[in-house]
Design a protein around this motif. Structure first.
Motif, PDB file in Angstrom:
ATOM      1  N   VAL A 259       0.945 -12.639   0.427  1.00 17.08           N
ATOM      2  CA  VAL A 259       1.475 -11.986  -0.830  1.00 17.08           C
ATOM      3  C   VAL A 259       1.176 -10.757  -0.988  1.00 17.08           C
ATOM      4  CG1 VAL A 259       1.440 -12.678  -3.486  1.00 17.08           C
ATOM      5  CG2 VAL A 259       1.696 -14.419  -1.605  1.00 17.08           C
ATOM      6  N   ARG A 260      -0.177 -10.320  -0.775  1.00 21.37           N
ATOM      7  CA  ARG A 260      -0.602  -8.881  -0.977  1.00 21.37           C
ATOM      8  C   ARG A 260      -0.077  -8.028  -0.024  1.00 21.37           C
ATOM      9  NH1 ARG A 260      -5.508 -11.883  -1.166  1.00 21.37           N
ATOM     10  NH2 ARG A 260      -6.178 -11.128   1.009  1.00 21.37           N
ATOM     11  N   GLY A 261       0.196  -8.523   1.246  1.00 14.89           N
ATOM     12  CA  GLY A 261       0.719  -7.723   2.368  1.00 14.89           C
ATOM     13  C   GLY A 261       2.024  -7.036   2.062  1.00 14.89           C
ATOM     14  N   ILE A 262       2.911  -7.828   1.429  1.00 17.27           N
ATOM     15  CA  ILE A 262       4.338  -7.450   1.329  1.00 17.27           C
ATOM     16  C   ILE A 262       4.488  -6.297   0.254  1.00 17.27           C
ATOM     17  CG2 ILE A 262       5.390  -9.761   1.540  1.00 17.27           C
ATOM     18  CD1 ILE A 262       5.929 -10.100  -1.126  1.00 17.27           C
ATOM     19  N   SER A 263       3.417  -5.990  -0.646  1.00 14.24           N
ATOM     20  CA  SER A 263       3.456  -4.668  -1.404  1.00 14.24           C
ATOM     21  C   SER A 263       2.774  -3.439  -1.050  1.00 14.24           C
ATOM     22  CB  SER A 263       3.079  -5.423  -2.884  1.00 14.24           C
ATOM     23  OG  SER A 263       3.804  -6.372  -3.288  1.00 14.24           O
TER      24      SER A 263
ATOM     25  N   GLN B   6      -7.045   3.654   9.035  1.00  9.91           N
ATOM     26  CA  GLN B   6      -5.815   4.253   8.137  1.00  9.91           C
ATOM     27  C   GLN B   6      -4.301   3.765   8.646  1.00  9.91           C
ATOM     28  OE1 GLN B   6      -6.703   7.278   5.930  1.00  9.91           O
ATOM     29  NE2 GLN B   6      -8.659   6.378   6.502  1.00  9.91           N
ATOM     30  N   LEU B   7      -3.760   3.355   7.698  1.00 10.47           N
ATOM     31  CA  LEU B   7      -2.352   2.578   7.971  1.00 10.47           C
ATOM     32  C   LEU B   7      -1.319   3.638   7.347  1.00 10.47           C
ATOM     33  CD1 LEU B   7      -0.249   0.295   8.563  1.00 10.47           C
ATOM     34  CD2 LEU B   7      -1.072  -0.579   6.324  1.00 10.47           C
ATOM     35  N   TYR B   8      -0.542   3.957   8.319  1.00  6.19           N
ATOM     36  CA  TYR B   8       0.666   4.740   7.655  1.00  6.19           C
ATOM     37  C   TYR B   8       1.870   3.767   7.996  1.00  6.19           C
ATOM     38  CZ  TYR B   8      -2.872   7.944   8.951  1.00  6.19           C
ATOM     39  OH  TYR B   8      -3.831   8.744   8.984  1.00  6.19           O
ATOM     40  N   SER B   9       2.592   3.403   6.899  1.00  2.00           N
ATOM     41  CA  SER B   9       3.369   2.431   6.972  1.00  2.00           C
ATOM     42  C   SER B   9       4.616   2.324   5.631  1.00  2.00           C
ATOM     43  CB  SER B   9       2.896   0.896   6.965  1.00  2.00           C
ATOM     44  OG  SER B   9       3.775   0.007   7.407  1.00  2.00           O
ATOM     45  N   LEU B  10       5.350   1.288   5.782  1.00  2.00           N
ATOM     46  CA  LEU B  10       6.328   1.101   4.800  1.00  2.00           C
ATOM     47  C   LEU B  10       6.489  -0.481   4.613  1.00  2.00           C
ATOM     48  CD1 LEU B  10       7.707   2.643   2.670  1.00  2.00           C
ATOM     49  CD2 LEU B  10       9.853   2.388   4.236  1.00  2.00           C
ATOM     50  N   ALA B  11       6.913  -1.168   3.540  1.00  5.92           N
ATOM     51  CA  ALA B  11       6.945  -2.612   3.213  1.00  5.92           C
ATOM     52  C   ALA B  11       8.218  -2.969   4.032  1.00  5.92           C
ATOM     53  CB  ALA B  11       6.812  -2.838   2.060  1.00  5.92           C
ATOM     54  N   THR B  12       8.419  -2.744   5.422  1.00  5.56           N
ATOM     55  CA  THR B  12       9.643  -3.303   6.239  1.00  5.56           C
ATOM     56  C   THR B  12       9.203  -4.596   6.924  1.00  5.56           C
ATOM     57  OG1 THR B  12       9.250  -2.125   8.089  1.00  5.56           O
ATOM     58  CG2 THR B  12      10.557  -0.837   6.402  1.00  5.56           C
TER      59      THR B  12
END
Length: 232
Positions: free
Chosen positions: A225-229, A22-28
């Motif tokens: 490219v996928r990771g930034i979104s 489980q990843l809890y995050s935001l695209a910063t």
């Protein structure tokens, strides 16, 4: 794999796939480090958006996982010994994921520590200094009239970029021929410095041939490219 129900964070962000990380995050920049690494590694995971607009990072559920109220954080149901592992700090998470999979970090003991030293260089220097420059150049430009803060952090950003430029001279990646967590820790900050912060010109970023070549390579990888979104 143990259930995740005992972790309060899953009450606010229920796990649709509790067998996945489980990843809890935001695209910063710090968030992208982990999503890009997960995409690169191909590990099954589930991403949950922690919105700053609604102060999700200050909720009791999130603080139960990360008392430092920063993203990213992870909850791996299949941690060491098969027990769940909760972890925060992007650098620690990158190192954990690399060790878990045996990828994105050199196997040679000496080279492994060299990779970790560049990860620490980003965590202790490049990230915080770029963040301060972004604050005074982008967010507080109309609030702070004294030029000293911006000049100070511009100079330090230039110095750090020069270190990176020199390191990349004759190398495809920070550690040589192989893409590692050292690269993943740095390129999202280069992206933000020249993009969102709009500080590429004042730091001379566009004139650094090695950094520009390396950044284009790192940021254009399919996983990047996928990771930034992620999270959407």
């Amino acid at each position: 794999m143990a259930a995740l129900d005992n972790f309060p964070i899953t009450r606010r962000w229920p796990a649709t796939h509790p067998d996945r990380l489980q990843l809890y995050s935001l695209a910063t920049p710090n968030g992208i480090k982990v999503s890009a690494a997960l995409e690169e590694l191909g590990l099954p995971y589930e991403a949950h958006k922690v919105s700053f607009e609604t102060n999700d990072q200050m909720t009791p559920e999130f603080l139960s996982l990360n008392p430092n109220n920063k993203i990213p954080a992870i909850l791996d149901p299949d941690g060491p010994g098969g027990a769940p592992l909760a972890l925060f700090e992007s650098g620690a998470i990158l190192l954990y994921l690399a060790d878990k999979t045996g990828k994105l970090i050199p196997a040679d003991p000496a080279e492994r520590y060299h990779c970790i030293q560049w990860l620490m260089w980003q965590m202790g220097g490049l990230g915080p200094m770029f963040g301060q420059l972004g604050h005074f150049h982008h967010f507080a430009a109309d609030k702070v009239k004294d030029p000293y803060p911006r000049e100070r952090y511009t100079a330090e950003a230039k110095r750090l970029l020069a270190v990176l430029e020199q390191r990349l001279d004759g190398r495809a990646y920070i550690m040589g021929n192989d893409y590692t967590i050292a690269d993943i820790s740095v390129w999202p900050w280069i992206r933000t410095l020249g993009g969102f912060y709009g500080a590429g010109e004042i730091t001379g970023l566009d004139k650094l041939a090695n950094v520009q070549r390396w950044f284009a390579d790192c940021s254009q990888r399919p996983a990047s490219v996928r990771g930034i979104s992620i999270p959407a």
